[in-house]
Design a protein around this motif. Structure first.
Motif, PDB file in Angstrom:
ATOM      1  N   LYS A 155       0.683  -1.228  -0.035  1.00 16.99           N
ATOM      2  CA  LYS A 155      -0.044   0.106  -0.007  1.00 16.99           C
ATOM      3  C   LYS A 155       0.807   1.501   0.021  1.00 16.99           C
ATOM      4  O   LYS A 155       0.328   2.218  -0.701  1.00 16.99           O
ATOM      5  N   TYR A 156       1.956   1.447   0.919  1.00 19.20           N
ATOM      6  CA  TYR A 156       2.592   2.568   1.078  1.00 19.20           C
ATOM      7  C   TYR A 156       4.048   2.485   0.415  1.00 19.20           C
ATOM      8  O   TYR A 156       4.603   3.628   0.266  1.00 19.20           O
ATOM      9  N   THR A 157       4.338   1.603  -0.371  1.00 19.47           N
ATOM     10  CA  THR A 157       5.603   1.906  -1.238  1.00 19.47           C
ATOM     11  C   THR A 157       5.442   1.155  -2.714  1.00 19.47           C
ATOM     12  O   THR A 157       4.459   0.602  -3.065  1.00 19.47           O
ATOM     13  N   ASP A 158       6.253   1.289  -3.632  1.00 25.27           N
ATOM     14  CA  ASP A 158       6.391   0.893  -4.653  1.00 25.27           C
ATOM     15  C   ASP A 158       7.257  -0.312  -4.906  1.00 25.27           C
ATOM     16  O   ASP A 158       7.506  -0.865  -6.028  1.00 25.27           O
ATOM     17  N   LEU A 159       7.579  -0.886  -3.973  1.00 22.88           N
ATOM     18  CA  LEU A 159       8.484  -2.285  -4.013  1.00 22.88           C
ATOM     19  C   LEU A 159       7.601  -3.222  -4.380  1.00 22.88           C
ATOM     20  O   LEU A 159       6.282  -3.392  -4.418  1.00 22.88           O
ATOM     21  N   ASN A 160       8.262  -4.308  -4.787  1.00 19.85           N
ATOM     22  CA  ASN A 160       7.636  -5.714  -5.214  1.00 19.85           C
ATOM     23  C   ASN A 160       7.451  -6.416  -3.925  1.00 19.85           C
ATOM     24  O   ASN A 160       8.670  -6.950  -3.660  1.00 19.85           O
ATOM     25  N   ILE A 161       6.338  -6.716  -3.611  1.00 15.22           N
ATOM     26  CA  ILE A 161       6.197  -7.483  -2.277  1.00 15.22           C
ATOM     27  C   ILE A 161       5.580  -9.106  -2.781  1.00 15.22           C
ATOM     28  O   ILE A 161       4.824  -9.154  -3.485  1.00 15.22           O
ATOM     29  N   ILE A 162       6.384  -9.979  -2.297  1.00 18.34           N
ATOM     30  CA  ILE A 162       6.224 -11.293  -2.240  1.00 18.34           C
ATOM     31  C   ILE A 162       5.872 -11.945  -0.835  1.00 18.34           C
ATOM     32  O   ILE A 162       6.576 -11.796   0.056  1.00 18.34           O
ATOM     33  N   PHE A 163       4.825 -12.817  -0.626  1.00 20.95           N
ATOM     34  CA  PHE A 163       4.396 -13.339   0.666  1.00 20.95           C
ATOM     35  C   PHE A 163       4.560 -14.895   0.228  1.00 20.95           C
ATOM     36  O   PHE A 163       4.216 -15.352  -0.527  1.00 20.95           O
ATOM     37  N   VAL A 164       5.339 -15.528   1.379  1.00 24.20           N
ATOM     38  CA  VAL A 164       5.443 -16.778   1.447  1.00 24.20           C
ATOM     39  C   VAL A 164       5.136 -17.330   2.695  1.00 24.20           C
ATOM     40  O   VAL A 164       5.615 -17.204   3.860  1.00 24.20           O
ATOM     41  N   GLY A 165       3.957 -18.013   2.844  1.00 25.93           N
ATOM     42  CA  GLY A 165       3.470 -18.990   3.640  1.00 25.93           C
ATOM     43  C   GLY A 165       3.857 -20.396   3.712  1.00 25.93           C
ATOM     44  O   GLY A 165       3.613 -20.712   2.513  1.00 25.93           O
ATOM     45  N   GLY A 166       4.220 -21.000   4.940  1.00 22.52           N
ATOM     46  CA  GLY A 166       4.430 -22.402   4.660  1.00 22.52           C
ATOM     47  C   GLY A 166       3.188 -23.417   4.466  1.00 22.52           C
ATOM     48  O   GLY A 166       3.162 -24.546   4.066  1.00 22.52           O
ATOM     49  N   SER A 167       2.123 -23.116   5.293  1.00 22.99           N
ATOM     50  CA  SER A 167       0.923 -23.816   5.158  1.00 22.99           C
ATOM     51  C   SER A 167      -0.436 -23.074   5.179  1.00 22.99           C
ATOM     52  O   SER A 167      -0.457 -21.968   5.494  1.00 22.99           O
ATOM     53  N   GLY A 168      -1.466 -23.839   4.483  1.00 23.39           N
ATOM     54  CA  GLY A 168      -2.500 -23.259   4.393  1.00 23.39           C
ATOM     55  C   GLY A 168      -2.771 -22.221   3.269  1.00 23.39           C
ATOM     56  O   GLY A 168      -1.742 -21.811   2.597  1.00 23.39           O
ATOM     57  N   GLU A 169      -3.914 -22.303   2.960  1.00 24.82           N
ATOM     58  CA  GLU A 169      -4.479 -21.395   1.784  1.00 24.82           C
ATOM     59  C   GLU A 169      -4.061 -19.943   2.135  1.00 24.82           C
ATOM     60  O   GLU A 169      -4.385 -19.583   3.162  1.00 24.82           O
ATOM     61  N   ILE A 170      -3.648 -19.209   0.780  1.00 24.25           N
ATOM     62  CA  ILE A 170      -3.425 -17.742   1.154  1.00 24.25           C
ATOM     63  C   ILE A 170      -4.740 -17.055   1.502  1.00 24.25           C
ATOM     64  O   ILE A 170      -5.622 -17.399   0.818  1.00 24.25           O
ATOM     65  N   CYS A 171      -4.625 -16.212   2.438  1.00 27.45           N
ATOM     66  CA  CYS A 171      -5.994 -15.434   2.883  1.00 27.45           C
ATOM     67  C   CYS A 171      -6.419 -14.692   1.961  1.00 27.45           C
ATOM     68  O   CYS A 171      -5.706 -14.190   0.942  1.00 27.45           O
ATOM     69  N   ASP A 172      -7.827 -14.295   1.813  1.00 28.25           N
ATOM     70  CA  ASP A 172      -8.388 -13.313   0.658  1.00 28.25           C
ATOM     71  C   ASP A 172      -7.643 -12.039   0.821  1.00 28.25           C
ATOM     72  O   ASP A 172      -7.672 -11.495  -0.246  1.00 28.25           O
ATOM     73  N   GLU A 173      -7.389 -11.589   1.767  1.00 30.96           N
ATOM     74  CA  GLU A 173      -6.804 -10.067   1.804  1.00 30.96           C
ATOM     75  C   GLU A 173      -5.636 -10.017   1.105  1.00 30.96           C
ATOM     76  O   GLU A 173      -5.379  -9.046   0.324  1.00 30.96           O
ATOM     77  N   LEU A 174      -4.850 -11.197   0.987  1.00 30.84           N
ATOM     78  CA  LEU A 174      -3.436 -10.993   0.180  1.00 30.84           C
ATOM     79  C   LEU A 174      -3.856 -11.301  -1.155  1.00 30.84           C
ATOM     80  O   LEU A 174      -3.203 -10.652  -2.140  1.00 30.84           O
ATOM     81  N   LYS A 175      -4.738 -12.135  -1.396  1.00 35.90           N
ATOM     82  CA  LYS A 175      -5.128 -12.433  -2.679  1.00 35.90           C
ATOM     83  C   LYS A 175      -5.660 -10.935  -3.587  1.00 35.90           C
ATOM     84  O   LYS A 175      -5.364 -10.872  -4.715  1.00 35.90           O
ATOM     85  N   ARG A 176      -6.415 -10.395  -2.897  1.00 33.48           N
ATOM     86  CA  ARG A 176      -7.083  -9.204  -3.413  1.00 33.48           C
ATOM     87  C   ARG A 176      -5.889  -8.032  -3.526  1.00 33.48           C
ATOM     88  O   ARG A 176      -6.149  -7.190  -4.341  1.00 33.48           O
ATOM     89  N   SER A 177      -5.274  -7.990  -2.816  1.00 32.68           N
ATOM     90  CA  SER A 177      -4.112  -6.841  -2.672  1.00 32.68           C
ATOM     91  C   SER A 177      -3.199  -6.714  -3.784  1.00 32.68           C
ATOM     92  O   SER A 177      -2.558  -5.662  -3.973  1.00 32.68           O
TER      93      SER A 177
END
Length: 403
Positions: A31-53
């Motif tokens: 939201k606040y930067t122009d960086l390329n943001i990657i999220f890696v979770g070890g287990s479980g489905e990625i939450c909707d907030e991350l999917k929409r973002s």
């Protein structure tokens, strides 16, 4: 120049407080930067907030320790999860280490310390937020769950190894020690890790047990606030407990003190002690876990929050969340919540192991005039900006730029 931030966490959804901070960090960076943001979770489905973002998100689709149908595989992968590091390598192999930061939040329930070795071998700069005490303590709490008291033994010393302190059984403690030994072999050789502590209190406890940390930063967790207003606590009668209902959280201490001082108490939360405490203290209201709006209803009725933890809470958010509304807190002097009150001005600190100390604090807050004074101080001195998401990201980027 930094272009990519990889946020890593055991879970791809909000499983607990640390996972919530990790996900919120990824969302706020986007939201606040122009960086390329990657999220890696070890287990479980990625939450909707991350999917929409728009955050590039991956789940490594591994079992966590408790979810693995094979106890043997859970034990082995808990110590060293090779498949995790192979999957992670596939995700980050095309990123330039000179333009990329790896930021790990949790690793003990899914990822394992194998990810640290991979990051080190691939020469990525690594930042580590310390949400618990697993960097030094085999059971992650510096707490003896058998004796129900803080443990001051030197971690991984002979006295530590033979001490039966685990919440399950001694054999599980032995497994934790093997995991800790393997972890120490990897992480403590990495002298360039940037450690981000979430409170001064937890920093002191970590450094007391492991002082060889070169890069140290303090960054308080962000907190989400609605419209702030002062709750008129002087007109209210309910003393609140919010949290898990387990021995180390001190809920039994809360219930006993409420009963002995004759005030009205509300326990918000769930856990293994709920049924027995409900039978023992029928005059106390037990609500179970509540939705946010339901929780707010009780906050509006609150006179004081009691936070009676018997262990070294790292950076509890609950006291801060109610202080935003001018609700004074009685907190245990044993945990990081004590960092956020001025004793006798915005709340009271007590020796939670002293029966009289908590009772005396409650007696003091029976005074409408005194509790009103504490409430005004709490509300007017609360530094909302210090806990806002934008401020958090600004400081985090400053920490990133130290490389």
């Amino acid at each position: 120049m930094i272009k990519n931030i990889v946020i890593m966490c055991d879970y791809g959804y909000i499983e607990g407080g640390a996972a919530k901070v990790a996900i919120q960090t990824a969302l706020a960076l986007k939201k606040y930067t122009d960086l390329n943001i990657i999220f890696v979770g070890g287990s479980g489905e990625i939450c909707d907030e991350l999917k929409r973002s728009g955050v590039i998100s991956y789940s490594l689709n591994e079992y966590d320790l408790l979810g693995n149908p094979s106890r043997l595989m859970a034990m082995l992968k808990g110590i060293w999860n090779k498949s995790i590091s192979q999957k992670l390598k596939g995700i980050i192999k095309d990123l330039n280490p000179k333009e990329t930061i790896i930021h790990i939040h949790t690793w003990t329930k899914v990822l394992s310390s194998s990810v640290f070795q991979l990051v080190n071998q691939m020469e990525f700069p690594l930042f580590l937020t310390i949400h618990d005490y697993f960097t030094v303590c085999p059971n992650g709490g510096c707490f003896n769950y058998v004796k129900n008291e803080i443990c001051e033994l030197r971690p991984m010393s002979f006295q530590c190894l033979i001490c039966n302190c685990d919440v399950r059984h001694y054999y599980h403690k032995m497994w934790r020690c093997i995991r800790q030994f393997r972890q120490n072999q990897v992480i403590r050789k990495m002298t360039d890790i940037r450690y981000i502590f979430v409170s001064e209190f937890s920093k002191r406890q970590i450094l007391k047990r492991y002082s060889n940390i070169q890069y140290q930063f303090i960054l308080k967790n962000p907190i989400e606030f609605g419209n702030r207003y002062r709750v008129e606590v002087e007109k209210n009668c309910y003393f609140l407990y919010i949290g898990r209902l387990s021995e180390e959280k001190g809920v039994e201490i809360f219930c006993k003190a409420i009963s002995e001082t004759g005030v009205k108490g509300v326990v918000i939360g769930d856990g293994k002690l709920k049924n027995s405490l409900m039978k023992q203290y029928p005059d106390i209201i037990f609500t179970g876990w509540l939705a946010k709006h339901e929780m707010q209803d009780w906050i509006d009725k609150g006179r004081c929050l009691i936070f009676p933890s018997k262990g070294y809470e790292n950076a509890p958010l609950t006291p801060l969340e109610v202080q935003a509304y001018g609700i004074p807190c009685i907190v245990s002097s044993l945990c990081a919540a004590v960092d956020n009150i001025s004793d006798g001005v915005t709340g009271l600190a007590c020796d939670i192991n002293s029966h009289e100390s908590l009772n005396q604090a409650i007696e003091q807050l029976k005074s409408d005039q005194y509790v009103k004074e504490l409430s005004f101080n709490t509300f007017t001195r609360f530094e909302q900006e210090e806990h806002m998401e934008e401020k958090y990201i600004s400081r985090l980027c400053q920490i990133y730029n130290t490389i």
